[in-house]
Each structure stands twice: as C-alpha cells, then as structure tokens.
Design an enzyme around this catalytic site. Structure first.
Site, PDB file in Angstrom:
ATOM      1  N   HIS A  42     -10.127  -6.602 -36.507  1.00 43.63           N
ATOM      2  CA  HIS A  42      -9.291  -6.655 -37.668  1.00 43.63           C
ATOM      3  C   HIS A  42      -8.401  -8.104 -37.547  1.00 43.63           C
ATOM      4  O   HIS A  42      -8.588  -8.780 -36.227  1.00 43.63           O
ATOM      5  CB  HIS A  42      -7.995  -5.699 -37.487  1.00 43.63           C
ATOM      6  CG  HIS A  42      -8.271  -4.335 -37.878  1.00 43.63           C
ATOM      7  ND1 HIS A  42      -7.977  -3.145 -36.918  1.00 43.63           N
ATOM      8  CD2 HIS A  42      -9.006  -3.759 -38.949  1.00 43.63           C
ATOM      9  CE1 HIS A  42      -8.298  -2.181 -37.644  1.00 43.63           C
ATOM     10  NE2 HIS A  42      -9.124  -2.581 -38.686  1.00 43.63           N
ATOM     11  N   CYS A  73      -0.955  -1.562 -33.514  1.00 46.23           N
ATOM     12  CA  CYS A  73      -1.819  -0.729 -34.539  1.00 46.23           C
ATOM     13  C   CYS A  73      -1.154   1.000 -34.179  1.00 46.23           C
ATOM     14  O   CYS A  73      -1.399   1.827 -35.025  1.00 46.23           O
ATOM     15  CB  CYS A  73      -3.211  -0.351 -34.054  1.00 46.23           C
ATOM     16  SG  CYS A  73      -3.627  -0.198 -32.614  1.00 46.23           S
TER      17      CYS A  73
HETATM   18  C1  CIR Z   1     -10.924   1.969 -35.269  1.00 44.85           C
HETATM   19  O1  CIR Z   1     -11.945   1.754 -34.915  1.00 44.85           O
HETATM   20  O2  CIR Z   1     -10.603   2.247 -36.386  1.00 44.85           O
HETATM   21  C2  CIR Z   1     -10.093   2.716 -34.030  1.00 44.85           C
HETATM   22  N1  CIR Z   1     -10.804   3.078 -33.219  1.00 44.85           N
HETATM   23  C3  CIR Z   1      -9.294   1.614 -33.591  1.00 44.85           C
HETATM   24  C4  CIR Z   1      -8.313   1.241 -34.709  1.00 44.85           C
HETATM   25  C5  CIR Z   1      -7.276  -0.121 -34.046  1.00 44.85           C
HETATM   26  N2  CIR Z   1      -6.336  -0.256 -35.224  1.00 44.85           N
HETATM   27  C6  CIR Z   1      -5.735  -1.664 -35.246  1.00 44.85           C
HETATM   28  O3  CIR Z   1      -5.914  -2.429 -34.290  1.00 44.85           O
HETATM   29  N3  CIR Z   1      -5.127  -1.824 -36.054  1.00 44.85           N
END
Ligand code: CIR
Length: 260
Positions: free
Chosen positions: A160, A247
C-alpha cells in the site's frame, strides 16, 4: 473525543491475504496479545477504543484501516482490492454510521484505506495492486465538493501507499524512496527509513507522537534523534500477515460529522 475504531484478530488470521511475504505460521494468541498492546498504546495517547464486532470467517478483518476512510465530514466505505476482504466492510459501515454520513465506493472501483495518505486537505492515493484509477475517480467525486484534493501516486514493491510513506508530524513524512517517488509529496519534509529496514515507513501518528513497531529499531532511532516521540509496540505476528501499525485502526474525532 478521539476514537480509535478497531476489530479483533480473527481465529483464521493465518489464512490472510499475502502479496510480498511468504506464508509463515502465525501464533493467533500472540497476535491477540500484540493487538491488545496496540490498543493500550492508543489509549495511553488519549484515544477511546470502539470495537467493531469480530468476524471469525474473515482472516484480515483486524486490518480495519483498509475498509474505510473517515474524514471530518463523511465516512467513505472502501471497496477492497482483494475480493476476500470485501465482506469486511458491512460491519464497519454500520459502526461508522453512528459518527458520520456514510458513502460507499462501488464496482468497478477498488480502493484500500491503506492506500490513502491524508496530509491536510490533500488525499494522496496509491495506485497499487489494491487500488485502481476508478477508485481514485470515485474518491475524488465524493471529496472534491468538500474541498479535498485527490492526488494519485504510483507505488512499487510494496502493498500500500502507507507501506511506503506515512505522516510523522506537521508537514513531515517518513518514507522509503525505493517504493514511492519523493517529489510526489511536494514541500513536505521527508525522513527516510534506515536502508536496512525497508518496511519501516509505516508509523501511526497521534498529534505529536507516533506508535511504531519495535522491529525497526534503527529507523526508530532516526525518528527519536529528530525529536519525534516514539511509542513502540511489538507487532511481529501481525507483520507476518503484512499488517503495519496504521492498518489496525481507524482514527477520527467523534466530535465532527453527525455530531457537528
Ligand atoms: C492484506 O493483504 O490485505 C492483509 N493481509 C494486510 C493488510 C494490511 N493493511 C494495511 O497495511 N493497511
């Protein structure tokens, strides 16, 4: 009142989406302890935790940031780029409706909240594997009338935009220049991660302080040397799921939006 909206770690966390990391066993109990420590850190910095009900069948539900963008005026429910994550948004939308008018991105838009970096009235949006130009366009249509500028930014090599850059102070960004191009951020003052800690650009800012993972000690030293107050949390199990510190929460003032 500053709200930190969070969501519990699901028993199925080990089945999470993975893009840049190889799958390794995740100790869910330890992840829960780390998540509790993260929430305590948020509380110690003045936030009130509001918990969205857990969802055992949604492995990535703890990463609530990706499901929405909360501004003073509105909450915008994202449409996560990973199909497995789209069912996460309903419960978050219901919870946010108590605080803001809620708008929803619709297909073919995709957008993960982790791709939106707000700096003042500018919303930088990462064009990543998760967020597409239609997501940017819909976000712009919703926020332009509110006075926000939406600026798309290419990201490479990471999940991201906020894996590559995050805000650590007024006009100050922490960045990994290998993953996002610094000139995109104009006049902002940039602090680079330690070259040996490429994943270290994700910090969670609350006012003058940041919550930051213990596993990037050299970048933490850089930040401390600049006078940034750093509160470290152990988030190693959540990191195995490609989760950072931004997140696991949605931060917003309860005293705006519907309450205004
Ligand atoms: C994903 O791949 O969507 C989750 N395993 C990790 C999301 C992490 N989100 C973030 O850093 N905003």
């Amino acid at each position: 009142m500053l709200i930190a909206m969070t969501r519990p770690v699901s028993a199925s966390l080990g089945d999470c989406e993975l893009t840049h990391l190889a799958r390794s066993p995740i100790d869910v109990e330890r992840a829960r302890e780390q998540h509790a420590g993260y929430q305590r850190a948020l509380e110690s910095l003045g936030a009130t935790i509001v918990t969205v009900p857990g969802a055992a069948e949604l492995p990535d539900a703890v990463f609530i940031e990706d499901t929405a963008l909360v501004l003073e005026e509105v909450a915008i429910i994202a449409r996560p780029g990973a199909a497995s994550r789209r069912a996460e948004t309903g419960a978050v939308a219901r919870a946010l409706a108590g605080y803001r008018p809620v708008h929803q991105l619709t297909a073919p838009a995709t957008l993960d909240g982790g791709d939106v970096l707000r700096v003042g009235r500018t919303l930088f949006v990462g064009l990543s594997a998760r967020s597409n130009p239609e997501g940017v366009a819909q976000l712009r249509r919703l926020t332009d009338p509110l006075g926000y500028a939406v600026v798309p930014v290419e990201v490479r090599g990471c999940l991201h935009l906020k894996s590559a850059v995050s805000q650590i102070g007024e006009g100050e960004l922490l960045i990994n220049p290998a993953w996002v191009s610094p000139p995109a951020f104009g006049a902002a003052e940039l602090v680079c991660v330690d070259p040996g800690e490429p994943g270290g650009a994700n910090a969670l800012r609350l006012g003058q302080r940041i919550i930051y993972p213990t596993h990037y000690p050299r970048t933490a030293d850089r930040l401390a040397a600049r006078g940034v107050t750093v509160l470290t949390v152990d988030s190693s199990e959540l990191a195995k799921a490609e989760g950072g510190v931004t997140c696991c929460s949605l931060l917003f003032s309860a005293d705006a939006g519907l309450a205004a």
